[in-house]
Motif scaffolding. Structure first.
Motif, PDB file in Angstrom:
ATOM      1  N   LYS A 118       0.843  -1.190   0.000  1.00  0.00           N
ATOM      2  CA  LYS A 118       0.000   0.000   0.000  1.00  0.00           C
ATOM      3  C   LYS A 118       0.884   1.248   0.000  1.00  0.00           C
ATOM      4  CE  LYS A 118      -3.597  -2.365   2.546  1.00  0.00           C
ATOM      5  NZ  LYS A 118      -4.274  -2.496   3.837  1.00  0.00           N
ATOM      6  N   GLU A 119       0.332   2.325  -0.496  1.00  0.00           N
ATOM      7  CA  GLU A 119       1.088   3.570  -0.535  1.00  0.00           C
ATOM      8  C   GLU A 119       1.344   4.047   0.893  1.00  0.00           C
ATOM      9  OE1 GLU A 119       0.640   7.999  -2.419  1.00  0.00           O
ATOM     10  OE2 GLU A 119      -0.371   6.306  -3.380  1.00  0.00           O
ATOM     11  N   GLY A 120       2.581   4.379   1.174  1.00  0.00           N
ATOM     12  CA  GLY A 120       2.948   4.846   2.501  1.00  0.00           C
ATOM     13  C   GLY A 120       3.308   3.723   3.462  1.00  0.00           C
ATOM     14  N   GLU A 121       3.211   2.480   3.027  1.00  0.00           N
ATOM     15  CA  GLU A 121       3.547   1.338   3.890  1.00  0.00           C
ATOM     16  C   GLU A 121       5.064   1.194   3.950  1.00  0.00           C
ATOM     17  OE1 GLU A 121       2.013  -3.230   4.481  1.00  0.00           O
ATOM     18  OE2 GLU A 121       1.984  -2.349   2.499  1.00  0.00           O
ATOM     19  N   ASN A 122       5.586   0.996   5.147  1.00  0.00           N
ATOM     20  CA  ASN A 122       7.039   0.916   5.268  1.00  0.00           C
ATOM     21  C   ASN A 122       7.565  -0.410   4.740  1.00  0.00           C
ATOM     22  OD1 ASN A 122       6.093  -0.630   7.328  1.00  0.00           O
ATOM     23  ND2 ASN A 122       7.340   0.291   8.941  1.00  0.00           N
ATOM     24  N   ILE A 123       8.825  -0.418   4.404  1.00  0.00           N
ATOM     25  CA  ILE A 123       9.446  -1.559   3.742  1.00  0.00           C
ATOM     26  C   ILE A 123       9.532  -2.769   4.677  1.00  0.00           C
ATOM     27  CG2 ILE A 123      11.822  -0.914   4.311  1.00  0.00           C
ATOM     28  CD1 ILE A 123      10.672  -2.321   0.949  1.00  0.00           C
ATOM     29  N   GLU A 124       9.657  -2.549   5.969  1.00  0.00           N
ATOM     30  CA  GLU A 124       9.737  -3.662   6.918  1.00  0.00           C
ATOM     31  C   GLU A 124       8.464  -4.498   6.894  1.00  0.00           C
ATOM     32  OE1 GLU A 124      10.582  -0.495   7.994  1.00  0.00           O
ATOM     33  OE2 GLU A 124      12.758  -0.805   7.929  1.00  0.00           O
ATOM     34  N   ARG A 125       7.326  -3.821   6.835  1.00  0.00           N
ATOM     35  CA  ARG A 125       6.051  -4.542   6.813  1.00  0.00           C
ATOM     36  C   ARG A 125       5.899  -5.331   5.509  1.00  0.00           C
ATOM     37  NH1 ARG A 125       1.555  -4.025   9.989  1.00  0.00           N
ATOM     38  NH2 ARG A 125       2.464  -2.174  10.918  1.00  0.00           N
ATOM     39  N   ALA A 126       6.312  -4.723   4.399  1.00  0.00           N
ATOM     40  CA  ALA A 126       6.236  -5.414   3.109  1.00  0.00           C
ATOM     41  C   ALA A 126       7.168  -6.629   3.099  1.00  0.00           C
ATOM     42  CB  ALA A 126       6.611  -4.456   1.987  1.00  0.00           C
ATOM     43  N   LEU A 127       8.350  -6.480   3.673  1.00  0.00           N
ATOM     44  CA  LEU A 127       9.291  -7.590   3.748  1.00  0.00           C
ATOM     45  C   LEU A 127       8.738  -8.708   4.622  1.00  0.00           C
ATOM     46  CD1 LEU A 127      12.073  -8.535   2.865  1.00  0.00           C
ATOM     47  CD2 LEU A 127      13.013  -7.463   4.891  1.00  0.00           C
ATOM     48  N   LYS A 128       8.058  -8.343   5.695  1.00  0.00           N
ATOM     49  CA  LYS A 128       7.447  -9.341   6.575  1.00  0.00           C
ATOM     50  C   LYS A 128       6.360 -10.118   5.834  1.00  0.00           C
ATOM     51  CE  LYS A 128       5.831  -9.681  11.316  1.00  0.00           C
ATOM     52  NZ  LYS A 128       5.508  -8.953  12.533  1.00  0.00           N
ATOM     53  N   LYS A 129       5.560  -9.419   5.031  1.00  0.00           N
ATOM     54  CA  LYS A 129       4.526 -10.083   4.225  1.00  0.00           C
ATOM     55  C   LYS A 129       5.163 -11.051   3.238  1.00  0.00           C
ATOM     56  CE  LYS A 129       0.928  -6.526   4.068  1.00  0.00           C
ATOM     57  NZ  LYS A 129       0.206  -5.628   3.158  1.00  0.00           N
ATOM     58  N   PHE A 130       6.258 -10.601   2.601  1.00  0.00           N
ATOM     59  CA  PHE A 130       6.946 -11.448   1.639  1.00  0.00           C
ATOM     60  C   PHE A 130       7.482 -12.706   2.307  1.00  0.00           C
ATOM     61  CE2 PHE A 130      10.976 -12.788  -0.247  1.00  0.00           C
ATOM     62  CZ  PHE A 130      10.536 -13.148  -1.510  1.00  0.00           C
ATOM     63  N   LYS A 131       8.120 -12.554   3.439  1.00  0.00           N
ATOM     64  CA  LYS A 131       8.678 -13.707   4.154  1.00  0.00           C
ATOM     65  C   LYS A 131       7.583 -14.687   4.552  1.00  0.00           C
ATOM     66  CE  LYS A 131      12.810 -11.578   6.079  1.00  0.00           C
ATOM     67  NZ  LYS A 131      13.507 -11.179   7.322  1.00  0.00           N
ATOM     68  N   ARG A 132       6.426 -14.178   4.991  1.00  0.00           N
ATOM     69  CA  ARG A 132       5.322 -15.035   5.389  1.00  0.00           C
ATOM     70  C   ARG A 132       4.800 -15.834   4.197  1.00  0.00           C
ATOM     71  NH1 ARG A 132       1.434 -11.405   7.206  1.00  0.00           N
ATOM     72  NH2 ARG A 132       2.924 -10.809   8.783  1.00  0.00           N
ATOM     73  N   LYS A 133       4.631 -15.160   3.057  1.00  0.00           N
ATOM     74  CA  LYS A 133       4.159 -15.852   1.857  1.00  0.00           C
ATOM     75  C   LYS A 133       5.174 -16.873   1.385  1.00  0.00           C
ATOM     76  CE  LYS A 133       0.887 -12.832  -0.417  1.00  0.00           C
ATOM     77  NZ  LYS A 133       0.543 -12.183  -1.680  1.00  0.00           N
ATOM     78  N   PHE A 134       6.458 -16.514   1.444  1.00  0.00           N
ATOM     79  CA  PHE A 134       7.527 -17.409   1.018  1.00  0.00           C
ATOM     80  C   PHE A 134       7.554 -18.654   1.889  1.00  0.00           C
ATOM     81  CE2 PHE A 134      12.021 -18.743   0.966  1.00  0.00           C
ATOM     82  CZ  PHE A 134      12.182 -18.925  -0.397  1.00  0.00           C
ATOM     83  N   GLU A 135       7.362 -18.490   3.187  1.00  0.00           N
ATOM     84  CA  GLU A 135       7.364 -19.619   4.113  1.00  0.00           C
ATOM     85  C   GLU A 135       6.175 -20.545   3.843  1.00  0.00           C
ATOM     86  OE1 GLU A 135       9.004 -21.971   6.889  1.00  0.00           O
ATOM     87  OE2 GLU A 135       9.850 -20.041   6.310  1.00  0.00           O
ATOM     88  N   LYS A 136       5.014 -19.962   3.515  1.00  0.00           N
ATOM     89  CA  LYS A 136       3.820 -20.765   3.251  1.00  0.00           C
ATOM     90  C   LYS A 136       3.951 -21.618   1.996  1.00  0.00           C
ATOM     91  CE  LYS A 136       0.201 -18.158   5.569  1.00  0.00           C
ATOM     92  NZ  LYS A 136      -1.061 -17.428   5.385  1.00  0.00           N
ATOM     93  N   THR A 137       4.745 -21.169   1.031  1.00  0.00           N
ATOM     94  CA  THR A 137       4.894 -21.939  -0.195  1.00  0.00           C
ATOM     95  C   THR A 137       5.665 -23.229   0.028  1.00  0.00           C
ATOM     96  OG1 THR A 137       6.891 -20.746  -0.827  1.00  0.00           O
ATOM     97  CG2 THR A 137       4.798 -19.914  -1.690  1.00  0.00           C
ATOM     98  N   GLY A 138       6.538 -23.275   1.030  1.00  0.00           N
ATOM     99  CA  GLY A 138       7.278 -24.493   1.341  1.00  0.00           C
ATOM    100  C   GLY A 138       8.461 -24.750   0.422  1.00  0.00           C
TER     101      GLY A 138
END
Length: 63
Positions: A7-27
């Protein structure tokens, strides 16, 4: 390919956390580690059985 909506204005740490969570779910990492060395199906089944027995013992001890 993993796509993370930022989202606009969302900090990079939160986006990185989302990415890591999705990456972990893929296995992917788990699958890569499993493919490094071949394991016979009988060994895999034995490990699954041992894990199931261990979990069952923990649940019985809890009750």
């Amino acid at each position: 390919m993993i796509i993370v909506q930022v989202k606009e204005g969302e900090n990079i740490e939160r986006a990185l956390k989302k990415f890591k969570r999705k990456f972990e779910k893929t296995g992917i990492v788990k699958e890569l580690r499993a493919r490094q060395a071949f394991q016979k199906p009988s060994v895999t089944n034995r490990k699954k059985m041992m894990k199931a027995v261990y979990v069952q013992k923990l649940r019985n001890a809890e009750e």
